[in-house]
Scaffold this motif. Structure first.
Motif, mmCIF file in Angstrom:
data_model
loop_
_atom_site.group_PDB
_atom_site.id
_atom_site.type_symbol
_atom_site.label_atom_id
_atom_site.label_comp_id
_atom_site.label_asym_id
_atom_site.label_seq_id
_atom_site.Cartn_x
_atom_site.Cartn_y
_atom_site.Cartn_z
ATOM 1 N N ILE A 37 -41.661 -190.045 124.326
ATOM 2 C CA ILE A 37 -42.407 -190.399 123.379
ATOM 3 C C ILE A 37 -43.549 -191.472 123.761
ATOM 4 N N PRO A 38 -43.193 -192.419 124.399
ATOM 5 C CA PRO A 38 -44.544 -193.513 124.875
ATOM 6 C C PRO A 38 -45.670 -192.743 125.503
ATOM 7 N N LEU A 39 -45.356 -191.521 126.199
ATOM 8 C CA LEU A 39 -46.329 -190.901 126.914
ATOM 9 C C LEU A 39 -47.540 -189.894 125.949
ATOM 10 N N LEU A 40 -46.830 -189.754 124.648
ATOM 11 C CA LEU A 40 -47.781 -189.197 123.821
ATOM 12 C C LEU A 40 -48.984 -190.003 123.023
ATOM 13 N N PRO A 41 -49.940 -189.361 122.571
ATOM 14 C CA PRO A 41 -51.029 -190.408 121.945
ATOM 15 C C PRO A 41 -50.493 -191.214 121.151
ATOM 16 N N SER A 42 -50.925 -192.672 121.286
ATOM 17 C CA SER A 42 -50.178 -193.807 120.410
ATOM 18 C C SER A 42 -50.849 -193.779 119.286
ATOM 19 N N HIS A 43 -52.070 -192.961 118.773
ATOM 20 C CA HIS A 43 -52.533 -193.269 117.709
ATOM 21 C C HIS A 43 -51.907 -192.153 116.770
ATOM 22 N N LEU A 44 -51.361 -191.282 117.109
ATOM 23 C CA LEU A 44 -50.734 -190.105 116.460
ATOM 24 C C LEU A 44 -49.164 -190.347 116.125
ATOM 25 N N THR A 45 -48.656 -189.742 115.110
ATOM 26 C CA THR A 45 -47.135 -190.259 114.852
ATOM 27 C C THR A 45 -46.388 -189.163 115.154
ATOM 28 N N PRO A 46 -45.274 -189.465 116.071
ATOM 29 C CA PRO A 46 -44.062 -188.334 116.482
ATOM 30 C C PRO A 46 -43.017 -188.219 115.354
ATOM 31 N N LEU A 47 -42.769 -187.117 115.213
ATOM 32 C CA LEU A 47 -41.737 -186.790 114.209
ATOM 33 C C LEU A 47 -40.644 -186.187 114.498
ATOM 34 N N LEU A 48 -39.240 -186.617 114.127
ATOM 35 C CA LEU A 48 -38.146 -186.637 115.002
ATOM 36 C C LEU A 48 -37.032 -185.818 113.528
ATOM 37 N N LEU A 49 -36.860 -184.568 113.561
ATOM 38 C CA LEU A 49 -36.360 -183.881 112.505
ATOM 39 C C LEU A 49 -34.580 -184.090 112.784
ATOM 40 N N SER A 50 -33.769 -184.370 111.832
ATOM 41 C CA SER A 50 -32.363 -184.059 111.689
ATOM 42 C C SER A 50 -31.692 -184.612 113.122
ATOM 43 N N VAL A 51 -32.181 -186.129 113.467
ATOM 44 C CA VAL A 51 -31.497 -186.740 114.305
ATOM 45 C C VAL A 51 -29.992 -186.956 114.403
ATOM 46 N N PRO A 52 -29.232 -186.523 115.336
ATOM 47 C CA PRO A 52 -27.851 -186.597 115.147
ATOM 48 C C PRO A 52 -27.332 -187.942 115.391
ATOM 49 N N ASP A 53 -26.333 -188.336 114.765
ATOM 50 C CA ASP A 53 -26.015 -189.795 114.711
ATOM 51 C C ASP A 53 -25.652 -190.504 116.027
ATOM 52 N N SER A 54 -25.059 -189.699 117.012
ATOM 53 C CA SER A 54 -25.025 -190.100 118.259
ATOM 54 C C SER A 54 -26.219 -190.393 118.929
ATOM 55 N N LEU A 55 -27.434 -189.998 118.553
ATOM 56 C CA LEU A 55 -28.561 -190.459 119.202
ATOM 57 C C LEU A 55 -29.247 -191.697 118.654
ATOM 58 N N LEU A 56 -28.963 -191.993 117.386
ATOM 59 C CA LEU A 56 -29.837 -193.060 116.715
ATOM 60 C C LEU A 56 -29.675 -194.294 117.437
ATOM 61 N N PRO A 57 -28.247 -194.833 117.907
ATOM 62 C CA PRO A 57 -28.348 -196.144 118.349
ATOM 63 C C PRO A 57 -29.035 -196.186 119.976
ATOM 64 N N SER A 58 -29.190 -195.111 120.538
ATOM 65 C CA SER A 58 -29.937 -195.111 121.929
ATOM 66 C C SER A 58 -31.606 -195.092 121.590
ATOM 67 N N LEU A 59 -32.002 -194.614 120.525
ATOM 68 C CA LEU A 59 -33.314 -194.757 120.214
ATOM 69 C C LEU A 59 -33.894 -195.822 119.551
ATOM 70 N N SER A 60 -33.138 -197.156 119.773
ATOM 71 C CA SER A 60 -33.786 -198.375 119.074
ATOM 72 C C SER A 60 -34.767 -199.055 120.056
ATOM 73 N N PRO A 61 -35.070 -198.753 121.278
ATOM 74 C CA PRO A 61 -36.390 -199.089 121.808
ATOM 75 C C PRO A 61 -37.575 -198.753 121.417
ATOM 76 N N LEU A 62 -37.402 -197.463 120.563
ATOM 77 C CA LEU A 62 -38.592 -196.840 120.119
ATOM 78 C C LEU A 62 -38.849 -197.370 118.650
ATOM 79 N N SER A 63 -37.895 -198.252 118.298
ATOM 80 C CA SER A 63 -38.086 -198.696 116.647
ATOM 81 C C SER A 63 -38.491 -197.576 115.673
ATOM 82 N N PRO A 64 -37.768 -196.497 115.456
ATOM 83 C CA PRO A 64 -38.450 -195.449 114.521
ATOM 84 C C PRO A 64 -37.933 -195.920 113.269
#
Length: 957
Positions: A37-64
């Motif tokens: 995700i940090p390699l994508l254009p920073s001025h645009l918004t990445p969208l994550l659909l139906s993220v499993p609960d097991s992934l939510l804690p590990s995505l904290s560095p992205l501050s979604p």
């Protein structure tokens, strides 16, 4: 990050369309997302659909940010341009895309998870199509889809290829465990592995053989129906939960035509699979309790219960807990089931109800109940392992601390024990704290106390038909009557045995009440400061057991990864108990005799999606219930932390279905990847000149040449301007796939919140859509009556759409089950009464989603397009409480009209004439018969109505 994960990111960034990534089960997705995700254009918004609960804690560095429907629409529109990762549901995104709150030009990428669950009619494919159709030419939104279930990607014909076309991606990335990069990363510094094979007890072996025989008999009978794929009907596949889904999916189209025997066979296979799983998962008392519950709940309906092998299952399960012997010492059991009654004669004293009970046996009626309470063989091995681990640590800790400091200060001395479910974790904890015998006795007392309640349930539900009903599976054959020796009617021995159990339960019940009262008093006095808090906990010592050999076979690895890791994976686990970190590192030697110190132990259940190895950093992992997914998690953890020492113990029951299921899961995943590799070499994904994926072929219209030839006599062949077809759809309907299919057919879908109806096709036509399951629920709750009533009130043409599944039969029930009489429980009768009550209601039957779309197009022909604003206001009261466009409510007394239409002789053809002539019901009652006959058009109907209105009410004297 491991090298194979870096390669996945590099491969995904090569194609502007995105890609579909299929990983082996247990290989983590979160490191890929955090780095991609940090390699994508920073001025645009990445969208994550139906993220499993097991992934939510590990995505904290992205501050979604998480978006829900509670957030106002204007705030959602501003977040789409914030450039911050957003987590939202497909339903929210599709509504915002259709209403232009979210513009494709502001999206950097779309991330989809659990891709194996998607289809060409899912909301995710609808979103992908909208993004491709509405994106500007200079900006293409890449779609990244992930799946960690390869066997789910091979179900159906060319599922991977069809899914890629629906998501508009053209590259398939396969990363099995046997991939060269994955193998090199995970096998460079593997953990130390000890494979422990524990022999099952003779009773467990006998039960396992009997269950497999019963399962094989059921499969043979199911094959004889010639209605399922024989290749899928194997005992090996029957060990997996997906086996039930495979059989049911094949039988769903003809399910209503199947007989009771075939339906019961499918249910019995599911029950037998559970029995195999529970045999190696739970203790003997819990297993016997489950069997007793099955005997009461299923009774004569089940077919496997009447198999020859089923008697062995119940008898051997009982022998693991207790044995029944006669007063003279002779045994009563499996070999004595057909003993003549004269050998079971009891004394006259015992017939009077004399009971003799002790702590070791219970005697009643000449029958002695001897407690066996067989411990699971794994319990003893687990305790020995913990004692051995603590002993090795105590010997080597002081020496290592003097020579050199700890290599990894973050690692802990926790011993992690993983089980399949929380019940097993709690039971093992009880075993460690109290000792195996005490834990088994606790389960035994619970069993005896529950026996009284179970007996009362059995008496209430028990029926005694003159002739036994149902079928029995006997050695692969079917009999229409139960075997005499297998009768469910209790014989003399069973009666006396049951009385002995109830007598023992009664004695324990009295002592338990006293203990509970004492505990309550002690609790009120002591009032401890805190109970089970957060953090880890230390284990108390347990009484020593017989130190004799347990028959364990141990195989140590020689510097290489163990064979268990050649095709395994990781499953998340959940914490059962927690205490502070400082307490968890203390090993204790308690005050019990012969107690040995134990290391700090933490139990986790594998049925929860949570990765905990990085959180707890254990030095030893004991896999009590081997699981392929969790094995992969261990591999990844060790590969990411090569400096941490990790020792893994696997506990297997030797020659059990546990080993067979573990090996079969690895083979099934490998074969799924091999199938995907073959499909990848043959698939064809259409692309345009710019390399963009074209996606699936949509419904094509007639060529322009055909239209021009047909219109040569009108305006020089000029093609007329086509009218845009619109359909107003309620927001709740986006949980279904119909809006996607309507858009695929070329209709403009307008999402709004409707008070009346689900779909508005025109100013006159309102549609309430019901699937089969929803139809039954709506009738049961009465919600359908209210929905139809409001549609009839506000629209001239109310329509009830009944939509069937494309894979199932286009009928509610077989013709032989439809009777002539009206039944309050029959769905056909309910529909008939509904139509009779609302004559203007129209029923529309649809075979599938695509058929529904075609029906909507037909209904909209020669109709005006609906108005979005008017549709939203229908049925919604204003601030003054007035409902707009409620013509009937403004001009007529609706309640009086409904009452008038229910009077004798009043029909749909004459009630309007009566309303025009009379101002109220009182005037109607005063009209003469001649006037009524003139208005109603029938002398007979007029007399019927007049006699009803002038009839005297009976009075009670």
């Amino acid at each position: 990050m491991l090298s194979f994960q870096e390669q996945i990111i590099s491969d995904l960034l090569e194609d502007v369309n995105g890609g579909l990534v299929v990983l082996s089960s247990g290989l983590p997705i979160s490191p890929i997302l955090v780095s991609l995700i940090p390699l994508l254009p920073s001025h645009l918004t990445p969208l994550l659909l139906s993220v499993p609960d097991s992934l939510l804690p590990s995505l904290s560095p992205l501050s979604p940010l998480s978006i829900s429907f509670d957030l106002p629409s204007h705030q959602r529109a501003s977040l789409y341009t914030s450039g911050r990762p957003l987590i939202l549901s497909p339903r929210i995104l599709i509504a915002d895309l259709l209403t232009s709150r979210c513009l494709p030009s502001s999206i950097s990428a779309l991330f989809l998870f659990n891709a194996h669950r998607l289809s060409d009619t899912s909301t995710e494919s609808f979103i992908a199509r909208l993004l491709r159709q509405t994106s500007p030419h200079n900006h293409l939104v890449p779609i990244f889809a992930f799946s960690d279930s390869p066997h789910g990607m091979v179900s159906g014909f060319a599922k991977a290829e069809r899914l890629m076309k629906c998501l508009y991606v053209k590259r398939l990335h396969l990363w099995p465990r046997f991939h060269v990069l994955v193998s090199s990363d995970l096998e460079t510094d593997p953990p130390e592995v000890v494979d422990i094979r524990i022999p099952m007890s003779p009773a467990m072996k006998g039960i396992q053989v009997a269950i497999l025989e019963a399962m094989d008999a059921c499969l043979k009978e199911l094959r004889r129906t010639n209605k399922v794929d024989v290749e899928d009907l194997t005992v090996e596949k029957g060990l997996f939960k997906s086996f039930d889904e495979i059989v049911r999916r094949q039988l769903d189209p003809i399910w209503h035509t199947l007989g009771k025997k075939t339906k019961q066979l499918v249910s019995d296979l599911r029950t037998l699979r559970k029995l195999l799983d529970y045999l190696i998962r739970y203790d003997a008392v819990t297993y016997l309790k489950y069997l007793d519950t099955l005997r009461v709940s299923e009774g004569v309906r089940s077919m496997w219960i009447f198999a020859n092998s089923s008697h062995k299952i119940f008898e051997l399960a009982k022998r693991r807990v207790y044995q029944v012997v006669r007063a003279d010492g002779s045994k009563v059991g499996l070999d004595n089931k057909a003993t003549p009654t004269k050998k079971r004669r009891v004394t006259s004293d015992n017939k009077k109800g004399k009971e003799i009970a002790s702590s070791s046996n219970k005697e009643i009626g000449g029958i002695v109940l001897e407690e066996v309470l067989e411990e699971p063989p794994k319990w003893k091995v687990l305790r020995e392992l913990l004692e051995e681990i603590e002993e090795e640590r105590s010997k080597g800790t002081k020496v290592m601390e003097e020579i050199m400091p700890r290599e990894d200060p973050d690692s802990t001395d926790i011993v992690l024990v993983t089980c399949k479910d929380e019940r097993s974790c709690l039971q093992l904890e009880d075993c460690i704290l109290k000792g195996p015998q005490q834990a088994m006795r606790g389960e035994w007392e619970k069993y005896l106390l529950g026996k009284i309640e179970l007996q009362s349930v059995f008496k209430r539900s028990k029926t005694k038909p003159k002739e036994p009903k149902g079928f029995g599976v006997i050695d692969g054959g079917i009999v229409t009557k139960k075997v005499p020796n297998e009768s469910t009617e209790p014989n003399t021995i069973n009666i006396l045995e049951n009385k002995a159990l109830l007598a023992a339960a009664s004695k324990i019940s009295k002592s338990t009440i006293k203990e509970v009262e004492t505990e309550i008093e002690a609790t009120e006095i002591s009032k401890p400061k805190k109970g089970r808090g957060k953090g880890k906990y230390k284990k108390n010592p347990v009484p020593d057991c017989n130190p004799q050999s347990s028959g364990v076979q141990i195989e140590e690895p020689q510097g290489q990864s163990h064979d268990l890791f050649t095709g395994a994976s990781a499953s998340s686990v959940v914490q059962i108990e927690e205490k502070s970190h400082s307490e968890s590192h203390k090993s204790t030697s308690g005050g019990l005799a012969n107690a040995k110190p134990l290391p700090p132990v933490q139990f986790y259940a594998l049925d929860r999606d949570r990765r905990i190895l990085e959180e707890w950093k254990p030095s030893v992992v004991i896999v009590y219930h081997p699981d392929m997914t969790f094995v992969r998690e261990i591999e990844i953890y060790k590969a990411e932390n090569p400096n941490r020492k990790l020792k893994v113990y696997f506990l297997f029951y030797e020659d059990s279905t546990e080993v067979q299921k573990f090996d079969a899961s690895i083979c099934r995943e490998n074969s799924a990847f091999e199938s995907l590799i073959r499909q990848k070499s043959l698939m064809m994904i259409p692309v345009d000149q710019n390399g963009r994926c074209l996606g699936p072929a949509t419904q094509s219209t007639e060529p322009d040449s055909v239209l021009s030839n047909s219109m040569t006599r009108k305006a020089g062949g000029r093609k007329p301007l086509e009218k845009e077809v619109q359909v107003i759809v309620d927001m709740r309907e986006f949980m279904s796939s119909l809006p996607n299919v309507l858009h695929l057919k070329g209709m403009k879908v307008i999402p709004v919140t409707l008070e009346v109806g689900d779909y508005i096709l025109s100013p006159l036509i309102c549609v309430e859509r019901k699937s089969i399951g929803d139809l039954y629920q709506s009738f049961a709750s009465g919600r359908l009556y209210h929905q139809v009533e409001t549609m009839v009130r506000y629209y001239k043409i109310p329509v009830l759409l009944i939509e069937f599944s494309q894979d199932k039969s286009f009928s509610f029930q077989s013709a032989s089950e439809i009777g002539d009489d009206v039944s309050p429980t029959n769905i056909i009768s309910k529909l008939s009464l509904l139509v009779m009550h609302f004559p203007r209601l129209r029923l529309v039957w649809s075979r599938s989603l695509h058929a529904t779309a075609d029906i909507f197009l037909s209904l909209k022909s020669n109709q005006d397009e609906p108005d979005e604003n008017k549709a939203m206001r229908v049925g919604v009261p204003s601030e003054d409480g007035v409902i707009e466009n409620d013509v009937r409510a403004e001009n007529y007394n609706t309640s009086a009209i409904e009452f008038l239409r229910r009077l004798p002789g009043v029909t749909d053809s004459n009630y309007r004439a009566l309303m025009d002539c009379c101002n109220n019901l009182a005037e109607l009652a005063l009209l003469p018969v001649e006037k009524l006959a003139e208005l109603m058009g029938s002398q007979k109907a007029a007399r019927t109505l007049k006699e009803f209105l002038d009839a005297k009410c009976p009075t009670m004297v």
